[in-house]
Design a protein around this motif. Structure first.
Motif, PDB file in Angstrom:
ATOM      1  N   SER A  65      12.256  -6.166 152.160  1.00 36.59           N
ATOM      2  CA  SER A  65      13.484  -5.412 152.395  1.00 36.59           C
ATOM      3  C   SER A  65      14.641  -5.923 151.540  1.00 36.59           C
ATOM      4  O   SER A  65      15.399  -5.126 150.959  1.00 36.59           O
ATOM      5  N   LEU A  70      16.548  -3.663 148.669  1.00 34.17           N
ATOM      6  CA  LEU A  70      17.980  -3.383 148.702  1.00 34.17           C
ATOM      7  C   LEU A  70      18.661  -3.891 147.430  1.00 34.17           C
ATOM      8  O   LEU A  70      19.580  -3.246 146.900  1.00 34.17           O
ATOM      9  N   VAL A 111      13.460  -0.626 152.888  1.00 34.27           N
ATOM     10  CA  VAL A 111      14.623  -1.359 153.375  1.00 34.27           C
ATOM     11  C   VAL A 111      14.718  -1.250 154.901  1.00 34.27           C
ATOM     12  O   VAL A 111      14.640  -0.160 155.460  1.00 34.27           O
TER      13      VAL A 111
END
Length: 317
Positions: free
Chosen positions: A166, A170, A211
């Motif tokens: 994640s 991002l 994400v």
């Protein structure tokens, strides 16, 4: 701000550069220099006569030297420098070359992201079947199920085995958001810029599911177009009605820039396709879309998409 306004602003900027400093700046600069030249040769002195008066003596002497003029010139330099550079074709050519090199590097890095995280096919399918203006043709023969089928085809190509976590996902989305802002600021309006923006947004879309806890509201309220674009891609992927009011407000009128407004409309279309609304809410959104579609400055691709979304809502009502 709409595209016509952006185009006019860009034209005004180019005209200002090509014709030199703007008239107001030339006037201010000239007045400043003239006043300083006059002051540089004056010596002002006010004195009282100690013999005939008990008043304290008072004297003022004002001198402006050549050093002062140099300092003033340096103060104006940030404004003068772009104009000076624009008068030297070789320098201007070098700057254009550096800008082109930067855009080519962005294109290369986008491809690297697609390949590294196994999303190239999904990104290309999304561009071809969903996000590209020419691909959108929601006619009466194409139902909302067929439209959602396009999304399923692209979603199926997102590599579920990708080891991107994640935080990394991002980070890459933020990198793409920065690329979007750079492209929008530095590339001239045209097909090449739009194509590169499509690549950026489609790559964002394919990274969104990786994400966890995406900061949607924070991105929707960002001053940066690239961050808002990432938020629209998140809503388009997750189709949550939580953001419907904010999404509608960004998809119409003049609250968004043209490309990010188009992204908001794409997100709105998928949210409408995948959710059921109360008749009153559907009627409200339809009225807003019809009003915005009839604005004189609205470009054909956004107008068409607004009409399609309104048609979908009528069909589902």
């Amino acid at each position: 701000m709409n595209r016509n306004s952006n185009r006019k602003i860009n034209q005004d900027e180019r005209l200002s550069i090509n014709s030199g400093l703007s008239s107001s700046l030339r006037k201010k600069y000239s007045i400043t220099i003239i006043i300083l030249i006059i002051l540089s040769v004056l010596s002002i002195s006010l004195k009282s006569d100690k013999i005939n008066s008990n008043i304290w003596s008072f004297s003022v002497e004002l001198k402006v030297t050549s050093a002062t003029l140099v300092l003033v010139f340096l103060f104006w330099l940030p404004i003068l420098l772009p104009w000076i550079l624009s008068q030297i074709p070789q320098v201007q050519g070098s700057l254009n070359w550096l800008r082109e090199q930067g855009i080519e590097e962005i294109e290369t890095n986008i491809l690297r992201i697609k390949l590294k995280y196994g999303v190239q096919e999904a990104s290309e399918k999304y561009e071809e079947k969903i996000s590209d203006i020419g691909a959108i043709n929601l006619t009466s023969q194409e139902t909302q199920q067929q439209l959602e089928g396009r999304y399923r085809d692209a979603i199926a190509l997102v590599d579920p085995a990708s080891d991107i976590d994640s935080t990394e996902a991002l980070k890459r989305i933020d990198q793409l958001a920065g690329y979007y802002d750079t492209v929008r600021d530095e590339m001239p309006y045209g097909h090449n810029r739009t194509k590169l923006m499509h690549e950026i947004s489609s790559t964002m879309w394919t990274l969104i599911p990786k994400v966890i806890n995406f900061p949607v509201y924070e991105r929707l309220n960002s001053q940066k177009g690239g961050e808002r674009l990432s938020a629209y891609k998140h809503v388009e992927w997750n189709t949550s009605i939580e953001y419907i009011n904010l999404l509608v407000s960004r998809a119409v009128g003049i609250m968004e820039m043209p490309y990010t407004q188009y992204a908001a409309l794409l997100a709105l279309r998928r949210v409408v396709t995948n959710n059921q609304f109360a008749p009153s809410k559907s009627a409200e959104i339809i009225n807003i879309l019809n009003w915005s579609a009839n604005l004189d400055y609205m470009q054909p691709e956004r107008r068409k998409l607004m009409i399609e979304i309104a048609s979908l809502l009528k069909t589902k009502a």
